[in-house]
Design a protein around this motif. Sequence first.
Motif, PDB file in Angstrom:
ATOM      1  N   GLU A  19      10.570   4.429  -0.044  1.00 33.24           N
ATOM      2  CA  GLU A  19      10.872   4.490  -1.470  1.00 33.24           C
ATOM      3  C   GLU A  19      11.457   5.860  -1.775  1.00 33.24           C
ATOM      4  N   ILE A  20      12.460   5.904  -2.598  1.00 33.67           N
ATOM      5  CA  ILE A  20      13.048   7.176  -3.016  1.00 33.67           C
ATOM      6  C   ILE A  20      12.425   7.561  -4.347  1.00 33.67           C
ATOM      7  N   MET A  34       0.847  -1.191   0.000  1.00 31.70           N
ATOM      8  CA  MET A  34       0.000   0.000   0.000  1.00 31.70           C
ATOM      9  C   MET A  34       0.889   1.251   0.000  1.00 31.70           C
ATOM     10  N   PRO A  35       0.622   2.204  -0.884  1.00 30.38           N
ATOM     11  CA  PRO A  35       1.445   3.415  -0.924  1.00 30.38           C
ATOM     12  C   PRO A  35       1.233   4.290   0.315  1.00 30.38           C
ATOM     13  N   VAL A  36       2.292   4.996   0.710  1.00 36.16           N
ATOM     14  CA  VAL A  36       2.187   5.956   1.811  1.00 36.16           C
ATOM     15  C   VAL A  36       1.539   7.234   1.299  1.00 36.16           C
ATOM     16  N   ILE A  37       1.925   7.645   0.107  1.00 39.22           N
ATOM     17  CA  ILE A  37       1.336   8.819  -0.549  1.00 39.22           C
ATOM     18  C   ILE A  37       0.783   8.369  -1.891  1.00 39.22           C
ATOM     19  N   ASP A  94       1.872   6.989  -7.065  1.00 37.29           N
ATOM     20  CA  ASP A  94       1.942   6.257  -5.808  1.00 37.29           C
ATOM     21  C   ASP A  94       3.384   6.241  -5.340  1.00 37.29           C
ATOM     22  N   VAL A  95       3.579   6.512  -4.041  1.00 38.39           N
ATOM     23  CA  VAL A  95       4.909   6.464  -3.438  1.00 38.39           C
ATOM     24  C   VAL A  95       4.843   5.510  -2.257  1.00 38.39           C
ATOM     25  N   GLY A  96       5.652   4.470  -2.308  1.00 43.11           N
ATOM     26  CA  GLY A  96       5.671   3.475  -1.245  1.00 43.11           C
ATOM     27  C   GLY A  96       6.541   3.898  -0.076  1.00 43.11           C
TER      28      GLY A  96
END
Length: 91
Positions: A30-31, A1-4, A25-27
């Motif tokens: 994750e960079i 699930m992505p954080v953002i 989507d940003v996990g």
Amino acid sequence: MPVISAKNLNLWYGDFKALKGISLDVGEREITALIGPSGCGKSTFLKTLNRMNDLIPGVKITGEVNYKGQNILAPSVDVNALRREIGMVFQ
């Protein structure tokens, strides 16, 4: 699930549409790099993540931005608490 997660995010400064249908989507841990020419909306997008654009008169935002599963654009969001979670550092 992505954080953002951004879904179909659009932002206008008055009549000028600065963000057009952004979905991303940003996990966790994750960079992610936002790369583009000057004026393409990188900083505008980042300012949306902690609702700094709320401080600019005439801004209209549509779409959805979720942080840890919560829609941060909802009127019930405590903006001060959100900004403690999502900080911004500019050059």
